[in-house]
Design a protein around this motif. Structure first.
Motif, mmCIF file in Angstrom:
data_model
loop_
_atom_site.group_PDB
_atom_site.id
_atom_site.type_symbol
_atom_site.label_atom_id
_atom_site.label_comp_id
_atom_site.label_asym_id
_atom_site.label_seq_id
_atom_site.Cartn_x
_atom_site.Cartn_y
_atom_site.Cartn_z
ATOM 1 N N LEU A 23 40.236 93.452 10.845
ATOM 2 C CA LEU A 23 39.037 94.247 10.595
ATOM 3 C C LEU A 23 38.158 94.375 11.832
ATOM 4 O O LEU A 23 37.545 95.417 12.093
ATOM 5 C CB LEU A 23 38.226 93.625 9.447
ATOM 6 N N VAL A 24 38.084 93.291 12.584
ATOM 7 C CA VAL A 24 37.198 93.248 13.747
ATOM 8 C C VAL A 24 37.786 93.976 14.946
ATOM 9 O O VAL A 24 37.054 94.518 15.777
ATOM 10 C CB VAL A 24 36.896 91.767 14.097
ATOM 11 N N PRO A 96 23.560 104.317 10.491
ATOM 12 C CA PRO A 96 24.230 105.600 10.758
ATOM 13 C C PRO A 96 25.039 105.568 12.049
ATOM 14 O O PRO A 96 24.651 104.933 13.036
ATOM 15 C CB PRO A 96 23.061 106.587 10.882
ATOM 16 N N ALA A 97 26.164 106.272 12.049
ATOM 17 C CA ALA A 97 27.015 106.329 13.238
ATOM 18 C C ALA A 97 26.309 107.007 14.401
ATOM 19 O O ALA A 97 26.594 106.717 15.573
ATOM 20 C CB ALA A 97 28.314 107.067 12.903
ATOM 21 N N ARG A 98 25.354 107.898 14.100
ATOM 22 C CA ARG A 98 24.640 108.605 15.171
ATOM 23 C C ARG A 98 23.766 107.666 15.994
ATOM 24 O O ARG A 98 23.284 108.049 17.068
ATOM 25 C CB ARG A 98 23.785 109.725 14.599
ATOM 26 N N GLN A 132 29.472 99.608 11.009
ATOM 27 C CA GLN A 132 29.184 100.321 9.760
ATOM 28 C C GLN A 132 30.149 101.484 9.566
ATOM 29 O O GLN A 132 30.610 101.749 8.434
ATOM 30 C CB GLN A 132 27.743 100.840 9.783
ATOM 31 N N LEU A 133 30.484 102.173 10.643
ATOM 32 C CA LEU A 133 31.409 103.301 10.556
ATOM 33 C C LEU A 133 32.775 102.850 10.059
ATOM 34 O O LEU A 133 33.347 103.433 9.125
ATOM 35 C CB LEU A 133 31.537 103.973 11.928
ATOM 36 N N TYR A 134 33.308 101.782 10.667
ATOM 37 C CA TYR A 134 34.615 101.291 10.243
ATOM 38 C C TYR A 134 34.553 100.698 8.841
ATOM 39 O O TYR A 134 35.514 100.818 8.063
ATOM 40 C CB TYR A 134 35.143 100.256 11.241
ATOM 41 N N ALA A 135 33.457 100.041 8.500
ATOM 42 C CA ALA A 135 33.308 99.473 7.157
ATOM 43 C C ALA A 135 33.369 100.575 6.105
ATOM 44 O O ALA A 135 33.947 100.397 5.017
ATOM 45 C CB ALA A 135 31.985 98.717 7.056
ATOM 46 N N GLU A 143 29.591 92.417 0.701
ATOM 47 C CA GLU A 143 29.613 91.136 1.401
ATOM 48 C C GLU A 143 30.366 91.228 2.723
ATOM 49 O O GLU A 143 29.936 90.696 3.746
ATOM 50 C CB GLU A 143 30.262 90.079 0.504
ATOM 51 N N ASP A 144 31.501 91.928 2.714
ATOM 52 C CA ASP A 144 32.283 92.077 3.943
ATOM 53 C C ASP A 144 31.573 92.982 4.952
ATOM 54 O O ASP A 144 31.702 92.788 6.166
ATOM 55 C CB ASP A 144 33.671 92.641 3.627
ATOM 56 N N VAL A 145 30.828 93.973 4.459
ATOM 57 C CA VAL A 145 30.057 94.831 5.363
ATOM 58 C C VAL A 145 29.016 94.002 6.118
ATOM 59 O O VAL A 145 28.815 94.177 7.325
ATOM 60 C CB VAL A 145 29.364 95.971 4.584
#
Length: 443
Positions: A23-24, A96-98, A132-135, A143-145
């Motif tokens: 994930l990382v 946000p990704a921005r 956050q984007l990948y999550a 919890e994982d986020v």
């Protein structure tokens, strides 16, 4: 009696580590690459500002540009590091990704035109927004986020300074005063190491700092530390803590009163830019704008020169506090940590001369201790001393950082940082954010 088979803990731990490594990995690689791009661009912007001094006079216009970019596309991204911390504490709308491109571009604008700012905030925001984007893509649980966001912070911090262990500890320590969240420890370490490797593999070289070895005096053969030097380090730690306190109070105070007295929001960075120009003119130097790691001239006041006798003036630390507080509180973008290094190193330089301590040692202690005071992260800053300066003086690193941490009180540069365990037993303020505590005491 029915026997229930249970997997050994080591098996579960191995599976957990494999999961978080997978994930990382994309978060760390993306963050490391973007931080490398940012650091390369930052160096180019600094060179251009040195080559074309007139760029400073366009700082107010640059401020309007930054304000407009965030008004146009920023939305909640303007909250920066505090937004990431809020979403780790209490997941909400997300990061946000921005945020990544916005903070990268606007930080470069700040440095190009002469604002006094750092780079940690930018790197951490890049890491948080990528996490956050990948999550979102991986459809992770809440919890994982939270864990992945923390790892993103670690990746950004570890890559931007070349200190992966510090990055990992910083990310789990900065969230709440007095509490270290070990749940995210391994994901943070994996993320910080991979992001640092990625950044270095793209040709980024971090500044090397050095504290010369010397043999401390010993009053008694059975005491393996110089007690007089230790006492001086404690006194210096108090001064470093008060400097961190002053920086935090001033940056929040300027932001508060600018909002009260400047009615048009776009005018705030204009006034801030004009103040920076006036201060440069009044002092007859531009040593206190920009990043401050290197100076434009050999005799400039800078972090590197602060490690040598004569590398700072008695008020260099104060001027950097003022320049940076005005820049960041009045709408420009960037981090606070590198200016904190400058403040601590120059203050340590002056204290060393006054107290008869090796200049490079006390400059190095100030470098990490003022950072510890303003961010309430004494453990991370002790590790930073080890990663940057070596292990020989680790006792002095810890004493300076821990002392500064306590003497900065319940203040800090991150308003969303929570008070987990108060610094004094008489305070019943656990659970409040620093912003809430400040508002409560102002009433």
């Amino acid at each position: 009696m029915k026997y229930v088979f249970r997997k050994p803990d080591q098996v579960s731990i191995t599976l957990q580590l494999l999961k978080w490594t997978l994930l990382v990995l994309p978060v760390a690689l993306t963050t490391g690459a973007l931080v490398a791009l940012f650091l390369w661009s930052l160096e180019k912007c600094t060179g251009l500002r040195w080559q074309y001094p007139w760029l400073l006079y366009a700082l107010p216009l640059a401020g309007i540009g930054i304000w407009y970019l965030y008004k146009l596309a920023g939305k909640n991204a303007a909250a920066g590091n505090n937004l990431i911390m809020d979403n780790i504490h209490e997941p909400g709308g997300g990061v946000p990704a921005r945020m990544a491109p916005l903070v990268l571009i606007t930080t470069l604008i700040t440095h190009l035109f002469g604002g006094s700012a750092g780079r940690e905030g930018t790197a951490v925001q890049i890491g948080g927004s990528m996490a956050q984007l990948y999550a979102r893509w991986f459809r992770l649980t809440v919890e994982d986020v939270q864990v992945l966001l923390t790892a993103g912070m670690a990746a950004g911090f570890g890559a931007v300074f070349g200190t992966p262990v510090t990055g990992a500890v910083f990310a789990i320590e900065v969230l709440a005063i007095g509490v270290v969240r070990y749940k995210a420890l391994m994901p943070c370490l994996i993320a910080a190491v991979l992001a640092d490797i990625t950044c270095a593999s793209l040709g980024i070289h971090h500044t090397a700092y050095h504290i010369a070895d010397f043999e401390p005096a010993r009053t008694f053969s059975f005491i393996h530390v110089d007690m007089l030097l230790l006492a001086k380090v404690i006194v210096s730690g108090v001064a470093f803590g008060l400097a961190g306190y002053l920086f935090s109070v001033l940056i929040h105070g300027i932001k508060k009163y600018a909002g009260v007295y400047i009615k048009q929001a776009w005018l705030t960075p204009v006034v801030g830019g004009l103040l920076v120009i006036v201060l440069c003119w009044a002092l007859g130097t531009r040593d206190y704008i920009g990043l401050g790691v290197n100076g434009q001239y050999p005799d400039s006041v800078s972090i590197l020169n602060a490690f040598h006798a004569g590398g700072a003036t008695p008020l260099s630390w104060w001027w950097k506090i003022l320049f940076t507080s005005i820049t960041l509180a009045m709408g420009f973008k960037g981090g606070e940590v590198t200016p904190l290094f400058f403040i601590g190193a120059t203050l340590g330089n002056i204290l060393a001369v006054w107290m008869g301590v090796p200049v490079d040692l006390l400059a190095g202690l100030g470098f990490i201790a003022v950072f510890a005071a303003a961010t309430n992260t004494p453990l991370a800053c002790t590790f930073m001393g080890v990663e940057l300066f070596g292990t020989h003086y680790v006792l002095y690193y810890a004493v300076a950082c821990f002392t500064a941490y306590y003497f900065s009180g319940h203040t800090g540069i991150y308003g969303s940082q929570r008070i987990g365990i108060p610094k004094t037993a008489t305070d019943n303020i656990s659970g409040l954010t620093l912003k809430q505590w400040s508002e409560k005491t102002d009433k």
